[in-house]
Design an enzyme around this catalytic site. Structure first.
Site, PDB file in Angstrom:
ATOM      1  N   PHE A 159       0.826  -1.217   0.000  1.00 39.54           N
ATOM      2  CA  PHE A 159       0.000   0.000   0.000  1.00 39.54           C
ATOM      3  C   PHE A 159       0.857   1.263   0.000  1.00 39.54           C
ATOM      4  O   PHE A 159       0.538   2.244   0.676  1.00 39.54           O
ATOM      5  CB  PHE A 159      -0.960   0.028   1.203  1.00 39.54           C
ATOM      6  CG  PHE A 159      -1.745  -1.226   1.399  1.00 39.54           C
ATOM      7  CD1 PHE A 159      -2.501  -1.769   0.371  1.00 39.54           C
ATOM      8  CD2 PHE A 159      -1.747  -1.884   2.627  1.00 39.54           C
ATOM      9  CE1 PHE A 159      -3.236  -2.927   0.551  1.00 39.54           C
ATOM     10  CE2 PHE A 159      -2.468  -3.045   2.821  1.00 39.54           C
ATOM     11  CZ  PHE A 159      -3.220  -3.572   1.779  1.00 39.54           C
ATOM     12  N   GLU A 243       1.496  13.501   9.511  1.00 45.24           N
ATOM     13  CA  GLU A 243       0.697  12.798   8.509  1.00 45.24           C
ATOM     14  C   GLU A 243      -0.790  12.865   8.834  1.00 45.24           C
ATOM     15  O   GLU A 243      -1.618  13.107   7.951  1.00 45.24           O
ATOM     16  CB  GLU A 243       1.150  11.340   8.440  1.00 45.24           C
ATOM     17  CG  GLU A 243       0.329  10.470   7.519  1.00 45.24           C
ATOM     18  CD  GLU A 243       0.886   9.060   7.394  1.00 45.24           C
ATOM     19  OE1 GLU A 243       0.132   8.169   6.956  1.00 45.24           O
ATOM     20  OE2 GLU A 243       2.076   8.855   7.722  1.00 45.24           O
ATOM     21  N   ARG A 269     -31.872  21.696  -8.701  1.00 44.28           N
ATOM     22  CA  ARG A 269     -32.600  20.473  -9.065  1.00 44.28           C
ATOM     23  C   ARG A 269     -34.062  20.578  -8.656  1.00 44.28           C
ATOM     24  O   ARG A 269     -34.383  20.801  -7.498  1.00 44.28           O
ATOM     25  CB  ARG A 269     -31.944  19.273  -8.366  1.00 44.28           C
ATOM     26  CG  ARG A 269     -32.652  17.949  -8.632  1.00 44.28           C
ATOM     27  CD  ARG A 269     -32.423  17.466 -10.059  1.00 44.28           C
ATOM     28  NE  ARG A 269     -32.776  16.065 -10.195  1.00 44.28           N
ATOM     29  CZ  ARG A 269     -33.993  15.611 -10.503  1.00 44.28           C
ATOM     30  NH1 ARG A 269     -34.985  16.467 -10.699  1.00 44.28           N
ATOM     31  NH2 ARG A 269     -34.198  14.320 -10.609  1.00 44.28           N
ATOM     32  N   GLN A 337     -26.086  11.085  -1.839  1.00 48.97           N
ATOM     33  CA  GLN A 337     -27.499  10.693  -1.805  1.00 48.97           C
ATOM     34  C   GLN A 337     -28.388  11.805  -2.347  1.00 48.97           C
ATOM     35  O   GLN A 337     -29.326  11.555  -3.107  1.00 48.97           O
ATOM     36  CB  GLN A 337     -27.901  10.354  -0.369  1.00 48.97           C
ATOM     37  CG  GLN A 337     -29.356   9.981  -0.177  1.00 48.97           C
ATOM     38  CD  GLN A 337     -29.678   8.574  -0.663  1.00 48.97           C
ATOM     39  OE1 GLN A 337     -28.771   7.787  -0.923  1.00 48.97           O
ATOM     40  NE2 GLN A 337     -30.953   8.277  -0.809  1.00 48.97           N
ATOM     41  N   HIS A 339     -27.676  13.931  -4.521  1.00 42.78           N
ATOM     42  CA  HIS A 339     -27.502  14.074  -5.966  1.00 42.78           C
ATOM     43  C   HIS A 339     -28.312  13.047  -6.746  1.00 42.78           C
ATOM     44  O   HIS A 339     -28.345  13.100  -7.991  1.00 42.78           O
ATOM     45  CB  HIS A 339     -26.023  13.929  -6.355  1.00 42.78           C
ATOM     46  CG  HIS A 339     -25.227  15.194  -6.202  1.00 42.78           C
ATOM     47  ND1 HIS A 339     -24.827  15.692  -4.988  1.00 42.78           N
ATOM     48  CD2 HIS A 339     -24.749  16.064  -7.131  1.00 42.78           C
ATOM     49  CE1 HIS A 339     -24.134  16.798  -5.171  1.00 42.78           C
ATOM     50  NE2 HIS A 339     -24.076  17.060  -6.452  1.00 42.78           N
ATOM     51  N   GLY A 340     -28.945  12.109  -6.043  1.00 44.33           N
ATOM     52  CA  GLY A 340     -29.735  11.096  -6.733  1.00 44.33           C
ATOM     53  C   GLY A 340     -28.897  10.263  -7.679  1.00 44.33           C
ATOM     54  O   GLY A 340     -27.730   9.949  -7.400  1.00 44.33           O
ATOM     55  N   GLY A 365      -3.783   5.232   9.882  1.00 41.19           N
ATOM     56  CA  GLY A 365      -4.283   4.870  11.208  1.00 41.19           C
ATOM     57  C   GLY A 365      -5.788   4.712  11.159  1.00 41.19           C
ATOM     58  O   GLY A 365      -6.520   5.706  11.075  1.00 41.19           O
TER      59      GLY A 365
END
Length: 378
Positions: A159, A243, A269, A337, A339-340, A365
């Site tokens: 990673f 970090e 909207r 959510q 934003h549909g 962490g």
């Protein structure tokens, strides 16, 4: 971004400089970087030329001697981009890998590498996590043994951001039998025995490269020991504070952008003959989320200010990491959510933020580990 009680005129100038860089160099092009899986090196070099690839480092090595508050301003300003792969590529270099050289490097090591790091000519990565040891740093199995004038490293790291396309790696390895007996080493790309095992495919952060790194009898000079032998664990723990503040800034940046996008969307909207904003539940949920984000942001700045005062704030930074990692997921998922169906379309910024936010409760962490760090300090 609203002002904080800690702001200075220099902070505002830095925010403006970063915003201009994002508008010119990142936002018009970063969608293509999502497809290629990396940030172009010339963009990172231009960041270095602008003085933005190591502002916390010493002035003699191209930095600006910035304190923790100024460094936080930079991280938060950078995180106003909606392309987290770009953000994490830079923040790993400036706040997670590079500081190991800044804090522990000898004058000779800094003279050899640090000017090129701050110039964006050498991109850095830090090799700590392993397939069986992430948050449990002391559980790592990579080893380094002294052999004459060299160290020989064997093991695997997992990673690792900037792992594929990085140039300079700061690698943690066990150098003794005690659980915390480890050291840090400088390993250059191209060193015999050091290879990228594989590039990892991720759900988010698509324009950052992430790798498995393999060390097969990697022989490096004794001078590549970074800091004191056997003290690497404590160097890692110290750097985790920087970090985790940077990751908190990234989370707050995601929250800010998600709320901005969603407020614009719900006002435009139309549903059932009226804007979504006219729905009381939507107005109230967004208002509460904004309140939580503003409170977390002020706590974040207080943490950075406490660092400038020399306070021990491991508990507070652990709280911050846990809080912001969970909050960003709550905020972005709710905004998605609202934003549909458009929130599930790959080309939209809110969908990208939703994918990119998830790892902020894991990387640097995990929330559960952070809460244990908090609890054991009561």
């Amino acid at each position: 971004m609203s002002a904080t009680i800690y702001d200075t005129p220099e902070h505002e100038l830095l925010r403006d400089q970063v915003a201009r860089f994002l508008a010119r160099e990142v936002e018009p092009h970063a969608a293509a970087w999502e497809e290629t899986g990396m940030v172009p090196r010339d963009v990172l070099r231009r960041m270095g030329q602008a003085g933005l690839m190591g502002i916390a480092f010493e002035g003699e090595y191209g930095g600006a001697d910035a304190d923790a508050l100024t460094n936080l301003v930079f991280a938060e300003a950078l995180s106003q981009s909606t392309f987290a792969g770009f953000i994490i590529t830079v923040l790993v270099h400036t706040d997670m890998a590079g500081p190991h050289l800044h804090h522990a490097g000898t004058p000779a090591q800094k003279a050899k590498y640090l000017l090129r790091v701050t110039a964006g000519e050498l991109i850095t990565a830090v090799g700590i996590s392993e397939p069986g040891a992430g948050s449990d740093v002391a559980g790592m199995r990579t080893t380094a043994r002294r052999d004459g004038d060299d160290w020989v490293i064997n093991g695997t790291k997992m990673f690792i951001t900037n792992g594929v396309h990085g140039d300079l790696y700061f690698v943690a390895a066990k150098t003794g039998t005690a659980r915390h007996d480890m050291s840090m080493f400088i390993v250059e790309k191209g060193t015999p025995g050091f290879t990228v095992g594989r590039a990892l495919k991720k759900t988010g952060w698509l324009s950052s490269d992430t790798a498995e790194l393999v060390f097969d009898n990697v022989r490096i000079p004794a001078d590549n020991l970074l800091g004191e032998e056997g003290k690497g664990f404590y160097s890692v723990m110290k750097n985790f504070q920087t970090e985790r503040v940077a990751l908190g800034a990234m989370a707050i940046g995601h929250c800010t952008q998600a709320l901005k996008l969603t407020l614009d969307y719900v006002r435009q909207r139309q549903a059932f003959g009226a804007p979504l904003w006219d729905q009381q539940t939507i107005r109230q949920r967004l208002s509460m989320l904004d309140a939580k984000v503003r409170a977390a942001r002020q706590f974040m700045y207080h943490c950075a200010w406490s660092v400038t005062q020399g306070h021990d704030i491991v508990q507070e930074v652990s709280m911050l990491k846990a809080l912001t990692g969970e909050l960003v997921n709550e905020v972005v998922q709710t905004c998605q959510q609202f934003h549909g169906g458009m929130g599930f379309i790959r080309e939209t910024a809110i969908e990208r933020l939703w994918r990119d936010a998830r790892v902020l409760a894991i990387g640097g962490g995990a929330t559960e580990v952070m809460l244990e760090e908090v609890a054991k300090r009561y």
